[in-house]
Design an enzyme around this catalytic site. Structure first.
Site, PDB file in Angstrom:
ATOM      1  CD1 TRP A 195      -2.321  -2.219   1.434  1.00 16.88           C
ATOM      2  CD2 TRP A 195      -3.089  -0.922  -0.231  1.00 16.88           C
ATOM      3  NE1 TRP A 195      -3.372  -2.874   0.826  1.00 16.88           N
ATOM      4  CE2 TRP A 195      -3.863  -2.112  -0.185  1.00 16.88           C
ATOM      5  CE3 TRP A 195      -3.378   0.032  -1.191  1.00 16.88           C
ATOM      6  CZ2 TRP A 195      -4.910  -2.351  -1.081  1.00 16.88           C
ATOM      7  CZ3 TRP A 195      -4.420  -0.201  -2.084  1.00 16.88           C
ATOM      8  CH2 TRP A 195      -5.174  -1.379  -2.013  1.00 16.88           C
ATOM      9  CG  ASP A 204      -2.977   4.101   4.371  1.00 18.23           C
ATOM     10  OD1 ASP A 204      -4.060   4.010   4.988  1.00 18.23           O
ATOM     11  OD2 ASP A 204      -2.742   3.469   3.326  1.00 18.23           O
ATOM     12  CE  LYS A 212      -8.525  -1.787   4.542  1.00 20.82           C
ATOM     13  NZ  LYS A 212      -8.713  -2.920   3.643  1.00 20.82           N
TER      14      LYS A 212
HETATM   15  N1  PMP Z   1      -4.262   1.641   2.361  1.00 20.64           N
HETATM   16  C1  PMP Z   1      -4.366   0.464   2.991  1.00 20.64           C
HETATM   17  C2  PMP Z   1      -3.433   0.186   4.122  1.00 20.64           C
HETATM   18  C3  PMP Z   1      -5.326  -0.464   2.588  1.00 20.64           C
HETATM   19  O1  PMP Z   1      -5.431  -1.633   3.207  1.00 20.64           O
HETATM   20  C4  PMP Z   1      -6.187  -0.144   1.521  1.00 20.64           C
HETATM   21  C5  PMP Z   1      -7.287  -1.061   1.060  1.00 20.64           C
HETATM   22  N2  PMP Z   1      -7.194  -2.361   1.346  1.00 20.64           N
HETATM   23  C6  PMP Z   1      -6.013   1.077   0.876  1.00 20.64           C
HETATM   24  C7  PMP Z   1      -5.062   1.959   1.341  1.00 20.64           C
HETATM   25  C8  PMP Z   1      -6.855   1.455  -0.299  1.00 20.64           C
HETATM   26  O2  PMP Z   1      -8.061   1.827   0.190  1.00 20.64           O
HETATM   27  P1  PMP Z   1      -9.351   1.985  -0.742  1.00 20.64           P
HETATM   28  O3  PMP Z   1      -9.673   0.643  -1.278  1.00 20.64           O
HETATM   29  O4  PMP Z   1     -10.344   2.508   0.247  1.00 20.64           O
HETATM   30  O5  PMP Z   1      -9.010   2.951  -1.791  1.00 20.64           O
END
Ligand code: PMP
Length: 366
Positions: free
Chosen positions: A103, A173, A197
């Site tokens: 990520w 994040d 989540k």
């Molecule tokens: N950052 C992290 C740590 C994630 O786990 C995720 C999604 N699994 C995201 C960003 C992306 O988020 P979104 O799908 O809401 O765009």
């Protein structure tokens, strides 16, 4: 509850049953208004009260300092990958990124469209740790220093503290460990995450921004991604995800009823400790590659049948888990293996069902 699975999904993920029941109860008639929340005007007095209460609950539970604003946005964590450089660039020419997994890697890649990205160390795969901070190359001229507090795919969490900031605002994040533990805002400029989540439904992105960083947006910043625009309108620049805000409102009340973040954290430690304990005592039958100092308390990732993983054994494990009512334990496709996401709503009892199956499965194969 009858018919409910034990849901270890990485997100969207399990919500507390109490929250789902409350939503069901209020679905036809919210607070005697004769309509549900998702049928109400976002400009109504009633929705405004719900929105403000939700902001207050975040502030109270996370202990958000007064010099931070709490925004409700859309576009997910991924939207913020772009929104961050769009809003924070100011007169800087680059931003620093800490890449510890899938990520943060994606975040850095997206940011490159809007700012020059420098990585404080060269990331190396497979991602299993946070490299020694003493060796990072920092630049105090960076617009910000970005990190992912919990890498959902690899199960790597910055613990117990955030990285050293070196006098630039930290951007965190927290998508997959939002309110999983008490959070220290020290040195932070932006803290963001999707709600899907730990805090509710997909569609709501919560962004917590330090006030002195507002107003540095690039001219091309879309209005819906502009922190300045959002703050000026109390997150009602356009129609917000009203159902998502409502869901999060209920989840926050549930967290409060459980004793707040410290109590939630202690339970999360217990849950993840139970599974890591089995992995560590399995003589290598279960293998978690992540450096012990950075193991996630949210996403426990492991292989079965040794470090490289035995895909047949893993498939058999998942099949047996499904027969025992447990779903969504398959690891992310990029890393394989098993991933048990133990978000706040997962109970100790549910974790124990997984633990029992892990013990039973190992016994059957030794
Ligand atoms: N950052 C992290 C740590 C994630 O786990 C995720 C999604 N699994 C995201 C960003 C992306 O988020 P979104 O799908 O809401 O765009």
């Amino acid at each position: 509850l009858e018919g409910r699975k034990i849901n270890f999904a990485a997100g969207p993920a399990k919500l507390p049953e109490e929250v789902l029941l409350k939503m069901q109860e209020e679905q036809l008639n919210f607070n005697g208004l004769g309509v549900s929340v998702i049928e109400m005007s976002h400009r109504s007095k009633e929705f405004g009260a719900l929105l403000n209460e939700t902001i207050s609950l975040i502030r109270e539970l996370m202990n958000v300092p007064d010099n931070f604003e709490i925004l409700f946005m859309q576009g997910g964590g991924t939207g913020q990958f772009a929104a961050i450089p769009l809003n924070l660039k100011g007169s800087h020419d680059h931003a620093d990124y800490i890449v510890t997994g899938a990520w943060s890697s994606k975040a850095a890649e997206e940011a490159e469209k809007y700012i020059k990205v420098k990585k404080v160390f060269q990331p190396s795969k497979p991602y299993v740790t946070v490299p020694d901070q003493d060796k990072w190359v920092h630049d105090e001229k960076a617009a910000y220093l970005y990190y992912c507090a919990n890498e959902t795919v690899q199960g790597i969490e910055f613990t117990p503290t955030a990285p050293e900031s070196h006098n630039v605002p930290l951007v965190a994040d927290v998508s997959s460990n939002f309110m999983a533990r008490p959070f220290d805002f020290k040195d932070h400029g932006v803290v963001f995450g999707g709600a899907q989540k730990n805090l509710g439904a997909a569609g709501l992105t919560i962004v917590i921004v330090r006030k002195d960083l507002i107003g540095k947006q690039q001219a091309i910043t879309p209005a819906v991604f502009s922190y300045k625009e959002m703050i000026a309108n109390n997150s009602l620049y356009n129609t917000p995800p009203t159902g998502g805000i409502y869901t999060t409102n209920l989840v926050l009340k549930w967290i409060k009823s459980k004793g707040g973040l410290q109590a939630i954290y202690e339970l999360n430690l217990q849950k993840s400790g139970l599974i890591y304990g089995i992995i560590d005592n399995s003589n290598g039958f279960y293998h978690c590659a992540v450096d012990k100092s950075y193991r996630s308390i949210m996403n426990v990732c492991f292989r079965i049948g040794g470090a490289a993983g035995n895909e047949d054994l893993e498939a058999e494990f998942l099949k047996g888990a499904a027969e025992r009512n447990m779903i969504s334990l398959k690891g992310h496709r990029s890393v394989g293996g098993i991933r048990a996401s133990l978000y706040n709503a997962i109970t100790l009892e549910e974790t124990q069902v997984l633990a029992t199956w892990m013990n039973e499965f190992q016994k059957a194969h030794s």
